[in-house]
Every structure is written in structure tokens, then in C-alpha cells.
Design a protein around this motif. Structure first.
Motif, PDB file in Angstrom:
ATOM      1  N   ASN A 102       0.811  -1.212   0.000  1.00 11.84           N
ATOM      2  CA  ASN A 102       0.000   0.000   0.000  1.00 11.84           C
ATOM      3  C   ASN A 102       0.847   1.267   0.000  1.00 11.84           C
ATOM      4  O   ASN A 102       0.313   2.373  -0.069  1.00 11.84           O
ATOM      5  N   GLU A 103       2.171   1.129   0.092  1.00 11.34           N
ATOM      6  CA  GLU A 103       3.038   2.294   0.038  1.00 11.34           C
ATOM      7  C   GLU A 103       3.594   2.529  -1.363  1.00 11.34           C
ATOM      8  O   GLU A 103       4.229   3.542  -1.606  1.00 11.34           O
ATOM      9  N   ALA A 104       3.371   1.596  -2.287  1.00 10.67           N
ATOM     10  CA  ALA A 104       3.867   1.756  -3.643  1.00 10.67           C
ATOM     11  C   ALA A 104       3.042   2.820  -4.372  1.00 10.67           C
ATOM     12  O   ALA A 104       1.889   3.085  -4.050  1.00 10.67           O
ATOM     13  N   GLU A 105       3.650   3.408  -5.394  1.00 11.60           N
ATOM     14  CA  GLU A 105       3.004   4.479  -6.149  1.00 11.60           C
ATOM     15  C   GLU A 105       2.039   3.889  -7.185  1.00 11.60           C
ATOM     16  O   GLU A 105       2.402   3.009  -7.961  1.00 11.60           O
ATOM     17  N   VAL A 106       0.810   4.388  -7.188  1.00 13.13           N
ATOM     18  CA  VAL A 106      -0.173   3.963  -8.181  1.00 13.13           C
ATOM     19  C   VAL A 106       0.113   4.707  -9.485  1.00 13.13           C
ATOM     20  O   VAL A 106       0.069   5.936  -9.532  1.00 13.13           O
ATOM     21  N   VAL A 107       0.404   3.951 -10.562  1.00 15.84           N
ATOM     22  CA  VAL A 107       0.749   4.577 -11.842  1.00 15.84           C
ATOM     23  C   VAL A 107      -0.336   4.376 -12.896  1.00 15.84           C
ATOM     24  O   VAL A 107      -0.314   5.023 -13.942  1.00 15.84           O
ATOM     25  N   TYR A 108      -1.257   3.464 -12.639  1.00 15.77           N
ATOM     26  CA  TYR A 108      -2.367   3.257 -13.583  1.00 15.77           C
ATOM     27  C   TYR A 108      -3.535   2.645 -12.836  1.00 15.77           C
ATOM     28  O   TYR A 108      -3.365   1.761 -11.988  1.00 15.77           O
ATOM     29  N   VAL A 116      -0.178  -9.041 -19.885  1.00 13.18           N
ATOM     30  CA  VAL A 116      -0.889  -7.772 -20.065  1.00 13.18           C
ATOM     31  C   VAL A 116      -0.407  -6.774 -19.025  1.00 13.18           C
ATOM     32  O   VAL A 116      -0.430  -7.059 -17.825  1.00 13.18           O
ATOM     33  N   LEU A 117       0.041  -5.628 -19.483  1.00 15.14           N
ATOM     34  CA  LEU A 117       0.399  -4.557 -18.562  1.00 15.14           C
ATOM     35  C   LEU A 117      -0.817  -3.675 -18.311  1.00 15.14           C
ATOM     36  O   LEU A 117      -1.182  -3.422 -17.167  1.00 15.14           O
ATOM     37  N   THR A 118      -1.446  -3.197 -19.368  1.00 14.30           N
ATOM     38  CA  THR A 118      -2.728  -2.499 -19.255  1.00 14.30           C
ATOM     39  C   THR A 118      -3.672  -3.090 -20.291  1.00 14.30           C
ATOM     40  O   THR A 118      -3.366  -3.083 -21.481  1.00 14.30           O
ATOM     41  N   PRO A 119      -4.824  -3.646 -19.892  1.00 13.15           N
ATOM     42  CA  PRO A 119      -5.744  -4.246 -20.862  1.00 13.15           C
ATOM     43  C   PRO A 119      -6.369  -3.218 -21.784  1.00 13.15           C
ATOM     44  O   PRO A 119      -6.782  -3.537 -22.893  1.00 13.15           O
ATOM     45  N   VAL A 120      -6.466  -1.976 -21.325  1.00 12.97           N
ATOM     46  CA  VAL A 120      -7.007  -0.898 -22.153  1.00 12.97           C
ATOM     47  C   VAL A 120      -6.423   0.421 -21.657  1.00 12.97           C
ATOM     48  O   VAL A 120      -6.315   0.654 -20.452  1.00 12.97           O
ATOM     49  N   ILE A 121      -6.005   1.243 -22.596  1.00 13.76           N
ATOM     50  CA  ILE A 121      -5.494   2.574 -22.273  1.00 13.76           C
ATOM     51  C   ILE A 121      -5.707   3.456 -23.504  1.00 13.76           C
ATOM     52  O   ILE A 121      -5.545   3.004 -24.632  1.00 13.76           O
ATOM     53  N   ARG A 122      -6.099   4.674 -23.268  1.00 12.25           N
ATOM     54  CA  ARG A 122      -6.364   5.570 -24.386  1.00 12.25           C
ATOM     55  C   ARG A 122      -5.103   5.814 -25.195  1.00 12.25           C
ATOM     56  O   ARG A 122      -4.002   5.882 -24.645  1.00 12.25           O
ATOM     57  N   GLN A 123      -5.296   5.955 -26.491  1.00 14.62           N
ATOM     58  CA  GLN A 123      -4.172   6.090 -27.418  1.00 14.62           C
ATOM     59  C   GLN A 123      -3.250   7.233 -27.028  1.00 14.62           C
ATOM     60  O   GLN A 123      -2.030   7.109 -27.061  1.00 14.62           O
ATOM     61  N   ARG A 124      -3.810   8.357 -26.639  1.00 20.98           N
ATOM     62  CA  ARG A 124      -2.988   9.513 -26.306  1.00 20.98           C
ATOM     63  C   ARG A 124      -2.206   9.325 -25.005  1.00 20.98           C
ATOM     64  O   ARG A 124      -1.260  10.055 -24.725  1.00 20.98           O
ATOM     65  N   GLU A 125      -2.624   8.331 -24.183  1.00 23.02           N
ATOM     66  CA  GLU A 125      -1.957   8.097 -22.903  1.00 23.02           C
ATOM     67  C   GLU A 125      -0.943   6.960 -22.975  1.00 23.02           C
ATOM     68  O   GLU A 125      -0.067   6.872 -22.113  1.00 23.02           O
ATOM     69  N   SER A 126      -1.056   6.077 -23.987  1.00 25.24           N
ATOM     70  CA  SER A 126      -0.241   4.864 -23.989  1.00 25.24           C
ATOM     71  C   SER A 126       1.252   5.167 -24.096  1.00 25.24           C
ATOM     72  O   SER A 126       2.064   4.671 -23.300  1.00 25.24           O
ATOM     73  N   TYR A 127       1.630   5.991 -25.064  1.00 22.52           N
ATOM     74  CA  TYR A 127       3.055   6.287 -25.240  1.00 22.52           C
ATOM     75  C   TYR A 127       3.577   7.196 -24.135  1.00 22.52           C
ATOM     76  O   TYR A 127       4.758   7.130 -23.771  1.00 22.52           O
ATOM     77  N   LYS A 128       2.711   8.026 -23.612  1.00 22.03           N
ATOM     78  CA  LYS A 128       3.100   8.847 -22.456  1.00 22.03           C
ATOM     79  C   LYS A 128       3.436   7.958 -21.265  1.00 22.03           C
ATOM     80  O   LYS A 128       4.433   8.179 -20.562  1.00 22.03           O
ATOM     81  N   PHE A 129       2.623   6.920 -21.048  1.00 21.04           N
ATOM     82  CA  PHE A 129       2.862   5.965 -19.960  1.00 21.04           C
ATOM     83  C   PHE A 129       4.191   5.248 -20.173  1.00 21.04           C
ATOM     84  O   PHE A 129       4.995   5.110 -19.240  1.00 21.04           O
ATOM     85  N   ASN A 182       6.847   6.124 -22.051  1.00 20.53           N
ATOM     86  CA  ASN A 182       8.011   7.010 -21.961  1.00 20.53           C
ATOM     87  C   ASN A 182       8.311   7.414 -20.527  1.00 20.53           C
ATOM     88  O   ASN A 182       9.470   7.651 -20.167  1.00 20.53           O
ATOM     89  N   GLU A 183       7.272   7.457 -19.710  1.00 19.67           N
ATOM     90  CA  GLU A 183       7.479   7.838 -18.308  1.00 19.67           C
ATOM     91  C   GLU A 183       8.056   6.703 -17.483  1.00 19.67           C
ATOM     92  O   GLU A 183       8.940   6.917 -16.654  1.00 19.67           O
ATOM     93  N   HIS A 184       7.559   5.487 -17.712  1.00 18.17           N
ATOM     94  CA  HIS A 184       7.943   4.367 -16.851  1.00 18.17           C
ATOM     95  C   HIS A 184       8.949   3.413 -17.493  1.00 18.17           C
ATOM     96  O   HIS A 184       9.448   2.497 -16.834  1.00 18.17           O
ATOM     97  N   PHE A 185       9.248   3.618 -18.773  1.00 15.18           N
ATOM     98  CA  PHE A 185      10.281   2.839 -19.461  1.00 15.18           C
ATOM     99  C   PHE A 185      11.214   3.812 -20.179  1.00 15.18           C
ATOM    100  O   PHE A 185      11.452   3.687 -21.381  1.00 15.18           O
ATOM    101  N   SER A 186      11.726   4.765 -19.433  1.00 13.39           N
ATOM    102  CA  SER A 186      12.554   5.818 -20.020  1.00 13.39           C
ATOM    103  C   SER A 186      13.863   5.276 -20.592  1.00 13.39           C
ATOM    104  O   SER A 186      14.504   5.933 -21.418  1.00 13.39           O
TER     105      SER A 186
END
Length: 509
Positions: A176-182, A330-343, A345-349
């Protein structure tokens, strides 16, 4: 840490259920045999098959329970030790610094007793603890993470040897102390239900169930009776029944998807992604970045493109034979197109992610459909010839219409695939865009993760100076293979040289 622990008694009940799930056909045959035969005194030979099945059933359940009853496990400062078996002893040691993930699953029955199934995984093997208290499962996770974080601290190791992980309050990491990213939103859940194929699963299950229990014959007889007594209303009634079944299927399929992915959430702690989801069966899956061999962004159909949504997957290493660790996760079963690459680039820099521009030459487009077209043409020609020979003209016209439709669809699908395929090397990372049957996937590879690369050519493509580039990465038990067909040979060779140079420089691929 020398405390020896046993599994929770609920694990015995979970074992019985698991045996039923694995060997259901044995129990079905047993019940069927006993239900259709009568045990008569002095006639055991007539029921020998049923008796044998009963013995097998009892044996399977008994051995499963004995195996769980003999399980013992404990933690030492730098390893977990697991023992099981009554007549055949099984003992394993897992070094904590090699543990890559700890997955926690709570089946429906286990949740009632606050019990979980814990899978501790390393690159070489895994240890399954099918029945521990949920608090204990979280304590195991806490202890392992703390040991991994402080593995270079001898002081922490000395303290750990003198205290139990159930009461270890010094651990820095808790779930419960981990950061929620999605976190899946209600709108995304609706999009997932609309595009995930829940209706297909329902209709498949219904069709299989009807055939298995013989209801299909009853339905056919009912339709024939209906046709005989109300021929004028037959078609409207049949259409109405189809609409009702479709409507029910959409609702039930949606419920299946909702229950499965309820509360889908990703938490991140350093290099670990902790995925939690499920309403009835709650799952907690850990993905460590070290296990990731490739990343993929997928559009699995026209509806996904229409609604502008993606699904994100990662390929992971594994030597585990379980269904839930097959390499493609599956990392995210559904994510909006405009958010997928942002996610990403942020978490797989550390990855250089750039969607490739299609670079299949126009002269190669026909090669995406010409073989399929030839096969279809032969099949429909032979079928049409047979129907014409037997003077079945109505059937002939139907076959011709269907054939023209499928052939046109095949050509469109081939052109679409060619126009949406390409390769790009971005700052040392390989990006591949592949498309087939209106499905599109963007794969991202680190050169160090590629285990094989090849250029494939036939006599015809060699003459046309075209080549198919094929790349493999480790992923579960079977490597993931991605190819982009019919590129200019020069471009395919550049990618091949790119991978080969990694070998020449001494890098592991």
C-alpha cells in the motif's frame, strides 16, 4: 529465520478443487458410469470400469492432500527453503537475490478464509505455496523486498536472522506504500467490455454447452416444429430469438470482463510493477523490469482503432509451466491512445520508443495477399465446379457471392497490412510495426535482449530484392518471434547488421 511453517488447512480444500479442475473428465466418467449402471451383488465385473474410476479419483485427491500436508517452508537470511513429499522427498532452495517476482492470487474460496496462493519466481524455477494467510503472504513479500534492498548490509542480515518475517516491522516496502501509476477508469472499463470479445466467449461457451448436453438436438427439433406450424412467422421469430441471444450474450460477456478486470491497478516500486485485479478471484502479479524482454503496443481490431485505444503488453522470461506465466503478460488491458506512449516514456525511459513509419515498398504489397488469394481461388473454383456439375445453381450463386466477398476482403486486408508495417532503429533500440487481419502491434526491443535475428527470402523475393526480417526474444517457454515482411533487402540487411554488431562487440544478445 528458522521458523518452519505449514500451509493453511484450506489448502487441502483448494487441492480437491484443483484436482477436480485438472481431471474433471475422470469424475464425469465416474458419475456417468455409476448413473447408468446398477451395482448388483456378485456382478462387480460388470461395473469394473466404474470402480476403477472411483479408485483413481480417490487416489488423485489423496495424493494431492498428502503433498500439501507435507509442505514445510522457512526463510533464512538469504534464501527460502521448501520441502514436501511423504515417500518421495522434494527439497528446493531459492536464493532471495535471484527472486524476480512474488505473485499472490486469491481464488473465490480462498478469499472467504482470507487465504492466498503465493508464487515465488526466479529465472530458474519457482516455488508455489498454495494456501497461506493473506497477511503472511504480504509479510513474505515485505521480507523478500527488504532483503533484496539491503542485501549489501551485513547488519540487516544479522538482525534478520534473529527475527521472524511475520513481525518484521522495519521493512521499507509495503504494497500500500507503492506508487499507483495506472488505474482503470469506468470509461475505460466500458471500452474494454465493448472491444474485448466477451460476447464471443459467451457464445462459444453456449455452443459448447449445447453440444455437450445434447440441447442442440432439442433446439433443432423445436425449430423444425415451429417451421411446420407457423411457416409465415418462422423467419421473424428466428431473428427475434437471435437478437435475444445476442443481447443476453453482450450482457453476460460484459459481466465476465467486468468481474475479471475489476479494480485493475498498477503500482510501482523501483523496478517492480505490481498488478492487482479481479472481483471474485483477486490476483496480484509482480513484473520486474529485469524480466522484460520486449514491450508491445497493440490494437487488436477495428473497434480498438475506432475508439482509439491500445493495450500494453510485456514479454517476460520464465521457466514456469503455469498458465498465468506464459511469457506474454498484459500490462494495461485498455489505455487511451494519447496516454499509452506517455505511460511508456514515463515508466520505461530506458527504452527509445518511436512508432515506425510504414516502409514496405509498394511493389511488395501484392505479396501480402497473393498466396492466400491463390488458395481461395482454387477452393472456390473446385467447389463451384462440383455444384455446377450437380446442377445446384442456387448453392453455386451463394458460393460465388461468398467467394467474391472473401477474396475482396483478403485483398483489402493484405494492402492494409503492407501499408501499416515498418521498422525503425531509434538510438540503438529496435522498433517494429507489424499488422495482420486489421490487427496492429508496435514492438520495442533492446538489442541486448534479442536472441536471434534472420533474413528470410524465397526464390521470388530474392529476385525482387526483398527480404523479411525476423527477430526473436526470450518470452516464457517459447520465444516471441516478430517479423516484418517484404522490406527492401538493403533495409533488412541493415537491421541484421545492427544485431550482428552487438555480437561482435561482445554484448549479450
Amino acid at each position: 529465520m528458522s521458523n518452519v511453517h505449514k500451509l493453511h488447512p484450506v489448502s487441502y480444500l483448494l487441492t480437491i478443487i484443483d484436482v477436480f479442475k485438472r481431471y474433471w473428465y475422470v469424475f464425469v466418467l465416474t458419475i456417468y458410469n455409476l448413473g447408468t449402471s446398477k451395482l448388483q451383488e456378485g456382478a462387480l465385473t460388470d461395473n469394473a470400469f466404474g470402480i476403477i474410476l472411483i479408485i483413481i479419483s480417490i487416489f488423485l485427491i489423496s495424493t494431492g492432500i498428502i503433498e500439501k500436508w507435507t509442505v514445510r517452508y522457512w526463510f533464512e537470511a538469504d534464501k527460502i527453503i521448501y520441502k514436501s513429499g511423504l515417500f518421495v522427498k522434494n527439497e528446493r532452495e531459492l536464493s532471495i537475490d535471484r527472486i524476480q517476482s512474488i505473485d499472490i492470487t486469491q481464488p473465490i474460496l480462498a478469499r472467504l478464509f482470507n487465504v492466498a496462493v503465493v508464487n515465488i519466481k526466479s529465472p530458474a524455477e519457482s516455488i508455489s505455496l498454495p494456501g497461506v494467510k493473506y497477511d503472511m503472504a504480504e509479510s513474505i513479500r515485505t521480507y523478500v523486498y527488504q532483503q533484496k534492498e539491503d542485501e549489501n548490509s551485513s547488519q540487516v542480515h544479522e538482525e534478520a536472522e534473529n527475527e521472524s518475517y511475520e513481525t518484521n516491522k522495519s521493512a521499507d516496502f509495503k504494497l500500500n506504500e507503492a506508487e499507483v501509476v495506472y488505474e482503470i477508469s469506468p470509461k475505460e472499463m466500458l471500452l474494454l467490455i465493448a472491444t474485448s470479445g466477451g460476447l464471443g466467449m459467451f457464445l462459444t461457451a453456449v455452443a459448447g454447452g449445447l453440444g455437450y448436453f445434447g440441447f442442440d438436438t432439442i433446439i433443432v427439433n423445436a425449430i423444425e416444429s415451429l417451421q411446420a406450424h407457423a411457416s409465415t412467422l418462422f423467419v421473424p421469430i428466428l431473428i427475434a430469438i437471435g437478437i435475444v441471444i445476442l443481447f443476453i450474450g453482450i450482457i453476460i460477456g460484459g459481466i465476465i470482463i467486468f468481474v475479471r478486470y475489476y479494480g485493475y491497478q498498477i503500482k510501482k516500486h523501483k523496478d517492480d510493477f505490481i498488478i492487482q485485479y479481479g472481483l471474485l478471484e483477486r490476483k496480484t502479479i509482480t513484473i520486474n523490469k529485469k524480466r522484460i524482454q520486449n514491450i508491445s503496443v497493440r490494437e487488436d481490431g477495428l473497434f480498438e482503432r475506432l475508439f482509439k485505444i491500445h493495450a500494453l503488453y510485456v514479454g517476460i522470461t520464465s521457466n514456469d509451466f503455469s498458465d498465468e506465466d506464459v511469457g506474454d503478460v498484459v500490462l494495461t488491458p485498455v489505455i487511451r491512445q494519447r496516454e499509452s506512449y506517455k505511460f511508456l516514456n514515463e515508466h520505461f525511459s530506458e527504452y527509445n520508443i518511436e512508432r515506425p513509419e510504414p516502409n514496405v515498398p509498394i511493389r511488395a504489397y501484392r505479396r501480402y495477399f497473393q498466396v492466400s488469394l491463390f488458395v481461395l481461388f482454387m477452393v472456390f473454383s473446385i467447389t463451384s465446379g462440383i455444384l455446377y456439375y450437380y446442377n445446384q445453381m442456387i448453392a453455386l450463386y451463394i458460393v460465388l457471392l461468398v467467394g467474391v466477398f472473401i477474396i475482396v476482403l483478403t485483398i483489402i486486408s493484405g494492402i492494409y497490412s503492407a501499408k501499416n508495417s515498418g521498422v525503425r532503429i531509434e538510438n540503438g533500440d529496435l522498433n517494429m510495426l507489424t499488422t495482420s487481419s486489421f490487427k496492429r502491434s508496435h514492438y520495442i526491443f533492446k538489442r541486448s535482449k534479442i536472441i536471434d535475428c534472420a533474413i528470410r527470402q524465397t526464390i521470388f523475393t530474392e529476385h525482387a530484392n526483398l527480404g523479411t526480417i525476423e527477430v526473436k526474444t526470450a518470452s516464457g517457454l517459447i520465444p516471441t518471434t516478430v517479423d516484418v515482411k517484404h522490406l527492401e533487402y538493403k533495409e533488412a540487411n541493415e537491421i541484421f547488421d545492427y544485431v550482428r554488431k552487438g555480437v561482435q562487440n561482445g554484448e549479450s544478445i
